[in-house]
Enzyme design. Structure first.
Site, mmCIF file in Angstrom:
data_model
loop_
_atom_site.group_PDB
_atom_site.id
_atom_site.type_symbol
_atom_site.label_atom_id
_atom_site.label_comp_id
_atom_site.label_asym_id
_atom_site.label_seq_id
_atom_site.Cartn_x
_atom_site.Cartn_y
_atom_site.Cartn_z
ATOM 1 N N PHE A 77 15.633 47.808 30.548
ATOM 2 C CA PHE A 77 14.710 48.046 29.433
ATOM 3 C C PHE A 77 14.893 47.019 28.318
ATOM 4 O O PHE A 77 14.676 47.321 27.153
ATOM 5 C CB PHE A 77 14.856 49.483 28.892
ATOM 6 C CG PHE A 77 14.803 50.524 29.979
ATOM 7 C CD1 PHE A 77 13.650 50.693 30.723
ATOM 8 C CD2 PHE A 77 15.907 51.302 30.283
ATOM 9 C CE1 PHE A 77 13.585 51.623 31.744
ATOM 10 C CE2 PHE A 77 15.860 52.231 31.304
ATOM 11 C CZ PHE A 77 14.702 52.393 32.041
ATOM 12 N N LYS A 102 0.860 51.635 43.590
ATOM 13 C CA LYS A 102 1.836 52.720 43.563
ATOM 14 C C LYS A 102 2.980 52.375 42.591
ATOM 15 O O LYS A 102 3.403 53.204 41.786
ATOM 16 C CB LYS A 102 2.391 52.923 44.971
ATOM 17 C CG LYS A 102 3.271 54.131 45.103
ATOM 18 C CD LYS A 102 3.636 54.327 46.566
ATOM 19 C CE LYS A 102 4.326 55.660 46.758
ATOM 20 N NZ LYS A 102 4.566 55.930 48.174
ATOM 21 N N GLN A 122 5.516 52.434 37.031
ATOM 22 C CA GLN A 122 5.918 51.752 35.799
ATOM 23 C C GLN A 122 5.186 52.310 34.588
ATOM 24 O O GLN A 122 5.771 52.539 33.538
ATOM 25 C CB GLN A 122 5.607 50.246 35.909
ATOM 26 C CG GLN A 122 6.597 49.487 36.742
ATOM 27 C CD GLN A 122 7.962 49.454 36.088
ATOM 28 O OE1 GLN A 122 8.126 48.915 35.000
ATOM 29 N NE2 GLN A 122 8.935 50.056 36.717
ATOM 30 N N GLU A 152 5.678 46.983 30.380
ATOM 31 C CA GLU A 152 5.857 47.392 28.988
ATOM 32 C C GLU A 152 4.618 48.016 28.380
ATOM 33 O O GLU A 152 4.694 48.766 27.407
ATOM 34 C CB GLU A 152 6.305 46.172 28.164
ATOM 35 C CG GLU A 152 7.730 45.825 28.485
ATOM 36 C CD GLU A 152 8.146 44.444 28.054
ATOM 37 O OE1 GLU A 152 7.708 43.483 28.695
ATOM 38 O OE2 GLU A 152 8.909 44.332 27.095
#
Ligand SMILES: Cc1cc2nc3c(=O)[nH]c(=O)nc-3n(C[C@H](O)[C@H](O)[C@H](O)COP(=O)(O)OP(=O)(O)OC[C@H]3O[C@@H](n4cnc5c(N)ncnc54)[C@H](O)[C@@H]3O)c2cc1C
Ligand code: SF4
Lengths: 327, 764
Positions: free
Chosen positions: B247, B659, B664, B731
């Site tokens: 992250f 997928k 995400q 993100e």
């Protein structure tokens, strides 16, 4: 390396004898003890593993009383059909505690004995002052981060909250803890800090909890546990309430009521003033709200935990009204 | 590749293994069965263990360290202190700027934050090291600390001129606007909270250093180690086969990394050092706490006339982090007048760092709440408000969007959510004790681009190996690179094995800023294309090839079999051809850099981010976009907020694997729910120390906190953003969730909470 000896107790006598040794600590499910050892709070010289003692995990429930062995797992007790039926608040308190993984490991005896979540208590390296850990050293929490700390039963020595859920339901229904030689009301077993924050329980060297006993009652049969917390699961209570209710034949007048709080006090907190104010009264929202406020008489906050004074009575109201609706 | 080719490829996506197919994670079974070996799980001969001693004050000086008891404790090999640790050289930063200091001291005497590393104990076993570390005594001369942004000593901070964005006359236009709102929005210090802790194993063999360490950037970290120890870059090998979440936190070699590598060098033994959970909250920075004020002036129809934005983020006393708070503010809505300025304030913390969508995430919290406030002020539907002010081009760069499917996202999301049925008044929807609220917010993330290289090998048995020093931290690199190679070469995906996470493989830049998929699919596409050309060339021209007499000018590979396009002549498997022509492998290295790139430039490209390509380069402005629709339930007595429904429509361009993209996006949304309602590093103001640095007290959402999340892809291939038409995935989705929730809470309760997280005491 921090060495300690490990003893596996084959029976309760052996456990009691070993528990009398200085520096000895019992190991049941280990979910509290190992945690505390890792952060340097628990430093046992002898660990006595009681998890292999046979017969201590029985769950025996009749309409008269429930007898739950100290080694019964939280998940087994929560899921026991008789417990669900005759003591729903007990089952609900357990289901809402910790996580599935922890409930599968953790025992009823260990659950009662879990220690506070006060962050200062759990970090001896950075916060040496803690009267609960080191009597007389002071209290790091007062003046610090207090969002989770108690508003009832506090003292100048310690304001740590008793974190457990099960014990809240137990004090509501006058349960007893069986120490072998002695039996004590759960309510008396837990001690408010006063000047001796290090003494959390009335338990003596060599004593081992073997069982808890909960007398059956109409109030226990119609009971619930409401827990409020920041997230939906896997968190200690911001405020919680165990409530049991028995109504008169008219279905509206309170014959018997039990109210206990969690998450707001230094020990499982029975709210007798609320009970007395409601006995004989008709169950309407206004009356219940007024009565619930009584629970917070004498409450003292430390800033960030102020919200608990407003929150806790509302939790009780919700629990009582929920039971009233199921008439 | 032309746009036409891309459309063709996109429509081919019904095939699971092709690019665009919903292939499951190829690394999934290894992870589920526990076979996947993470970096610090290596078992090395003679391994030793290091444990750090951290400062218990937030500011001051170490005036004495007594290590005698630790040194004589059982199993202890060394106690490193600022006095005894070997000297390291300064390393250049991630932008490639030369070091500010000639030397680097990972153990300090001058303490600038609580938890800072002061000493380290190395012992034969981990338990011995832990016990001995507790025996190290440290004396301090403590000084007053600046705890956080609200500290009286903090001041206004340092203006960051590079963050200033201005056009028109924003202040004047705001003053004259008929409708004005102005409010302050705060986000707390947050942490990446990856499941896998930071840590490493370091081993020296002569002047060669091998580091096993979870990493988002092998080449960048290898460069740092090489510079610290003054050895050639090639001497450092970083190995990071799997990463248990980063992250943004695992892109740099950190102080604890330096300590472990130095200890290994000093003792000439391999050293393992893993941060314990509390140390993971103090050894590297999470998201900086931020404060923003957003003032919007509009006309009575809701058209924005001016936006004035001021932002502040915290940074460290001895390190600089700028969280670009005007990044979304300046591009989301059309306005003639705009002003954004930003300061940073030094406080006694570890240097903050990147956490999923640094900048865009807090920036969106400000502007997307503010526009909602304006909508209520004017009595305009918040969704309508956003459409009225839709930016048809990049208002800041004044360039056309490469693609912007945000209008489509609003439409698709609103439809799936049922937004039209919303009752506009706050507090007007309820279910028993639950007040129900609906909120909307938009999000965006720039398309960050860089270059990468990959090696593709076709082996004698017809199988294919792809190698790259890029990494997979769960986002699916293993899978999409297998898909890319399989599709380009015409082989079944099971025949492709992808090897990542070793800095001795073909190079890659940082895995951050959602750029990796675009970069690496491009590199693999190129390398695989070269390998295929060589394969076909051999088949056509090698005298031993059965195709040689065919006199065809091309051949086709499908399902691992080679034939002429029209099917006449022989058909061979790749293995048969390789054996016929006597080759045991074909190997091609492909990269996305121009052929003229020098070796020095290449090195810089992979080991710094100086060569990243601006998202507004050339004629276009490139962003991914999303619209979130959220339903919350707020208990009217308890103040508890639960998210009961999320529908998000997202434009990430073309999806290489829907997928994985959905997973995400959902991960970003879940993290956003945590940010909105739970996450906050709580500081003891007297000690300047985080007191909830563990997973029981630092609240992250549990499964029970997460409702069904519906994601809808509204993207189209974007030829200006990447070789295969994708934009960014990782993100994007966390941007805009927190404001959507805050807006829904306002709709539910009539209370505007502008400080995250929205905890119960703020609503009670
Ligand atoms: C992250 C986390 C979240 C949690 N959340 C909750 C929650 O929401 N609600 C909740 O109620 N609890 C919660 N818990 C606490 C959990 O329920 C307790 O850890 C557990 O019940 C302890 O039981 P155990 O058998 O594992 O005890 P152990 O760890 O084995 O023992 C705990 C203590 O009790 C003593 N002891 C054990 N058995 C006996 C006995 N028979 N007689 C005398 N002393 C004994 C031990 O010596 C030790 O001091 C949480 C725990 C964790 C780690
Ligand atoms: S509140 Fe009690 S447990 Fe916490 S620091 Fe003070 S004395 Fe220790």
């Amino acid at each position: 390396m921090r060495d300690f000896s490990y003893l596996r107790a084959g029976n309760i006598e052996a456990a009691r004898n070993a528990a009398a040794l200085p520096g000895a600590m019992l190991l049941a499910g280990g979910t509290t003890l190992i945690d505390l050892a890792k952060c340097g709070v628990a430093e046992p010289s002898t660990v006595i593993d009681i998890s292999h003692i046979e017969g201590l995990n029985a769950i025996d429930v009749t309409a008269d009383r429930a007898v739950i062995g100290a080694l019964a797992r939280m998940s087994h007790v929560a899921d026991n059909p008789q417990v669900k039926n005759l003591f729903p608040a007990v089952s609900e308190a357990l289901w809402q505690a910790a996580s599935a993984q922890l409930r599968n490991m953790a025992t009823i005896g260990g659950n009662l004995m879990q220690r506070t979540r006060c962050p200062y208590f759990r970090d001896p390296q950075n916060f040496p002052a803690c009267n609960k850990r080191a009597p007389g050293s002071g209290c790091s929490a007062i003046g610090g981060v207090t969002r989770g700390h108690a508003v009832l039963g506090t003292s100048e020595a310690c304001i740590a909250t008793y974190p457990g859920d099960l014990a809240i339901a137990l004090v509501a229904f006058d349960a007893e803890v069986d120490l072998g030689e002695r039996k004590l009301k759960v309510e008396d077993f837990f001690l408010a800090p006063g000047a001796t924050a290090e003494q959390e329980h009335d338990i003596r060297p060599g004593e081992v909890i073997t069982a808890i006993e909960i007398p059956g009652s109409a109030a226990a049969r119609r009971s619930t546990y409401v827990k409020v917390r920041d997230r939906q699961s896997y968190e200690f209570a911001a405020a919680s309430a165990a409530v049991g209710l028995e109504l008169e034949g008219d279905g509206r007048t309170v014959r018997d009521i039990r109210v206990a709080f969690g998450g707001v006090a230094t020990k499982p907190w029975r709210a007798r003033a609320v009970e007395e104010a409601l006995k004989g009264q008709m169950l309407d929202e206004e009356t219940v709200r007024k009565a619930s406020e009584l629970a917070m008489e004498g409450a003292v906050d430390h800033g960030a935990n102020h919200y608990k004074i407003a929150l806790a009575p509302r939790v009780v109201v919700r629990a009582i009204l929920k039971l009233g609706e199921t008439a | 590749m032309t746009v036409h080719d891309m459309k063709h490829a996109a429509s081919d996506s019904a095939r699971l293994e092709a690019v665009g197919g919903r292939l499951s994670r190829v690394d999934g079974p290894a992870k589920i069965t526990g076979a996947a070996k993470y970096a610090v799980e290596q078992r090395l001969e003679g391994l030793t263990h290091a444990v750090l001693v951290g400062a218990t004050i937030a500011a001051g000086k170490v005036i004495g360290i007594d290590a005698r008891a630790a040194e004589t404790a059982p199993g202890v090999l060394a106690v490193l202190t600022p006095d005894t640790i070997m000297e390291l050289k300064g390393a250049s930063d991630w932008l490639g700027n030369p070091p500010a200091q000639p030397t680097y001291a990972p153990l300090v005497r001058d303490v600038t934050f609580s938890g800072q590393h002061i000493a380290a104990v190395v012992a034969e076993t981990f338990e011995q090291a832990v016990a001995a570390a507790a025996l190290v005594k440290v004396w301090y001369d403590e000084m007053p600390a600046i705890v956080d942004l609200s500290d009286g000593k903090a001041g206004d901070g340092i203006p960051i001129d590079a963050m200033t964005k201005e056009w028109g006359d924003a202040e004047a236009a705001f003053a004259e606007a008929p409708v004005r709102i102005c409010a302050a929005y705060n986000t707390p210090r947050e942490f990446q909270a990856a499941m896998e802790p930071h840590g490493l194993i370091a081993r020296w063999q002569g002047d060669e250093l091998t580091i096993w360490e979870p990493s988002q950037w092998l080449d960048g970290m290898a460069r740092t180690y090489a510079e610290w120890f003054g050895v050639p870059f090639e001497n450092v090998r970083l190995v990071s086969p799997y990463v248990g979440g980063g992250f943004g936190s695992k892109a740099l070699a950190l102080a604890h990394s330096a300590v472990a590598a130095a200890a290994a060098r000093m003792l000439d033994r391999p050293v393992k050092l893993v941060l314990n959970r509390p140390q993971n909250f103090t050894s590297y920075g999470g998201r900086a706490a931020t404060r923003q004020t957003v003032a919007i002036g509009a006309d009575r129809d809701g058209r924005i006339q001016s936006i004035v934005h001021r932002g502040v983020n915290e940074t460290a006393v001895d390190g600089m982090w700028v969280e670009p708070l005007g990044s979304v503010t300046s591009i989301m809505y059309a306005t003639q007048n705009f002003s954004s300025r930003q300061n940073v304030v030094r406080v006694n913390t570890v240097v903050p760092g990147a956490k999923r969508a640094p900048g865009e995430n807090p920036s969106a919290f400000g502007i997307e709440c503010a526009i909602d406030e304006l909508a209520y002020e004017l009595g305009i539907d918040p969704l309508e408000m956003r459409l009225i002010n839709y930016a048809e081009q990049d208002p800041h760069a004044k360039k056309a969007w490469s693609t912007r499917q945000l209008r489509e996202a609003f439409a698709a999301g609103a439809e799936a959510f049922g937004w039209a049925k919303r009752s506009p008044e706050p507090r007007s929807m309820r279910d028993g004790h639950q007040l129900i609220g609906w909120g909307v917010a938009a999000g965006t993330y720039p398309v960050r681009r860089a270059h990468g290289e990959a090696v593709v090998k076709i082996l004698a048995d017809g199988s294919v190996v792809v190698e790259s020093s890029s990494i997979d931290m769960g986002q699916g690199t293993y899978t999409i690179l297998a898909q890319t190679a399989a599709e380009t070469l015409g082989v079944p995906v099971e025949r492709v094995s992808v090897k990542l996470g070793d800095s001795h493989f073909a190079r890659a830049g940082v895995t951050g800023g959602s750029r990796l998929a675009g970069v690496m699919t491009g590199a693999v596409y190129k390398a695989a294309g070269q390998a295929l050309d060589e394969l076909i060339g051999l088949a056509l021209s090698d005298p031993r090839s059965p195709f040689q007499k065919l006199q065809a000018n091309t051949l086709q590979v499908r399902d691992g079999r080679i034939a002429s396009p029209r099917g006449e002549g022989p058909e061979l498997s790749i293995a048969e051809l390789m054996s016929a022509v006597g080759r045991d492998r074909i190997e091609a290295k492909g990269d996305t850099l121009p052929a003229s790139t020098t070796a020095e430039e290449r090195y810089k490209n992979y080991t710094t981010i100086a060569k990243s390509i601006p998202h507004t380069e050339g004629d276009y402005s490139r962003y991914s976009w999303c619209a979130h629709f959220v339903e919350v339930r707020v208990d009217e007595d308890f103040g508890t907020v639960r998210v009961s429904r999320v529908v998000s429509a997202l434009d990430s361009g073309r999806l290489y694997n829907p997928k994985l993209a959905e997973s995400q996006w959902k991960g970003g949304i879940i993290m956003g729910i945590g940010q909105a309602l739970l996450e906050e590093g709580i500081v003891d103001r007297r000690h300047g120390r985080i007191v909830n640095g563990n997973f029981a007290d630092y609240m992250l959402p549990t499964n029970a906190d997460i409702p069904d999340i519906q994601t809808i892809s509204v993207g189209i291939p974007d030829p200006h953003s990447s070789a295969l038409g994708g934009k960014g995935v990782g993100e994007l989705a966390i941007v805009g969730i927190a404001p959507a929730i805050a807006n829904a809470v306002f709709h539910a309760t009539g209370k505007r909470v502008r400080d995250l997280p929205i905890t119960l005491e703020k609503l009670i």
